[in-house]
Motif scaffolding. Structure first.
Motif, PDB file in Angstrom:
ATOM      1  N   SER A   6       1.026  -1.113   0.168  1.00 13.79           N
ATOM      2  CA  SER A   6       0.359  -0.101   0.028  1.00 13.79           C
ATOM      3  C   SER A   6       0.847   1.234  -0.476  1.00 13.79           C
ATOM      4  O   SER A   6       1.438   1.312   0.558  1.00 13.79           O
ATOM      5  N   ARG A  32      -7.305  -2.109  -3.722  1.00 13.08           N
ATOM      6  CA  ARG A  32      -8.291  -1.183  -4.540  1.00 13.08           C
ATOM      7  C   ARG A  32      -7.406   0.228  -4.755  1.00 13.08           C
ATOM      8  O   ARG A  32      -5.354   0.204  -4.160  1.00 13.08           O
ATOM      9  N   TYR A  34      -8.124   4.477  -4.740  1.00  8.03           N
ATOM     10  CA  TYR A  34      -8.361   5.549  -4.622  1.00  8.03           C
ATOM     11  C   TYR A  34      -7.780   6.786  -5.470  1.00  8.03           C
ATOM     12  O   TYR A  34      -7.061   7.299  -5.420  1.00  8.03           O
ATOM     13  N   LEU A  44     -13.428   5.965  -4.583  1.00 10.29           N
ATOM     14  CA  LEU A  44     -12.989   4.660  -5.242  1.00 10.29           C
ATOM     15  C   LEU A  44     -12.792   4.570  -6.295  1.00 10.29           C
ATOM     16  O   LEU A  44     -13.511   4.803  -7.252  1.00 10.29           O
ATOM     17  N   ALA A  47     -11.338  -1.877  -8.047  1.00  6.40           N
ATOM     18  CA  ALA A  47     -11.531  -2.796  -6.920  1.00  6.40           C
ATOM     19  C   ALA A  47     -10.687  -3.005  -7.526  1.00  6.40           C
ATOM     20  O   ALA A  47     -11.702  -3.787  -8.543  1.00  6.40           O
ATOM     21  N   SER A  49      -9.589  -8.447  -7.048  1.00  6.51           N
ATOM     22  CA  SER A  49      -9.432  -9.870  -6.050  1.00  6.51           C
ATOM     23  C   SER A  49      -9.469 -10.228  -7.051  1.00  6.51           C
ATOM     24  O   SER A  49      -9.370 -10.790  -7.890  1.00  6.51           O
ATOM     25  N   TRP A  72      -3.132   3.763  -4.012  1.00  4.41           N
ATOM     26  CA  TRP A  72      -2.932   2.358  -3.840  1.00  4.41           C
ATOM     27  C   TRP A  72      -3.234   1.574  -2.845  1.00  4.41           C
ATOM     28  O   TRP A  72      -1.681   1.185  -2.115  1.00  4.41           O
ATOM     29  N   SER A  73      -3.448   0.678  -2.487  1.00  8.26           N
ATOM     30  CA  SER A  73      -4.246   0.586  -0.713  1.00  8.26           C
ATOM     31  C   SER A  73      -4.236  -1.196  -1.615  1.00  8.26           C
ATOM     32  O   SER A  73      -4.983  -2.427  -1.997  1.00  8.26           O
ATOM     33  N   VAL A  75      -5.250  -4.730   0.711  1.00 10.78           N
ATOM     34  CA  VAL A  75      -6.692  -5.084   1.413  1.00 10.78           C
ATOM     35  C   VAL A  75      -6.125  -6.214   2.187  1.00 10.78           C
ATOM     36  O   VAL A  75      -6.392  -6.632   3.259  1.00 10.78           O
TER      37      VAL A  75
END
Length: 86
Positions: A6, A32, A34, A44, A47, A49, A72-73, A75
């Motif tokens: 992140s 995710r 942002y 957002l 996102a 997965s 950039w996260s 998660v």
């Protein structure tokens, strides 16, 4: 811009042009993006997965405007890749 954890990708107005990322630890991962210069909060932008050992690439045709910057996260999981900024 290379990403593995992140972090702020860019701290000023930018256009998210896409990303190419792969999962590196053999487990699922989630990331995710942002519209924020320094934190995983705000609007957002995208996102994703990823399955274990999976990868993805995305490139919106005209990009996505980010007024405050791009953050950039990661998660969950472990990833490596690149974020494309215009």
């Amino acid at each position: 811009v290379s990403v593995t954890t992140s972090a702020a990708v860019v701290a000023t107005r930018a256009v998210f042009m896409g990303a190419s990322v792969r999962e590196t630890a053999g487990a699922t991962a989630a990331v995710r993006v942002y519209d924020n210069a320094s934190a995983a909060s705000g609007t957002l932008v995208a996102a994703f997965s990823l399955p274990a050992n999976g990868s993805f690439a995305v490139a919106p045709p005209h990009g996505v405007q980010a007024v405050n910057g791009l953050y950039w996260s990661v998660v969950s999981g472990a990833v490596e890749g690149s974020v494309w900024v215009g």
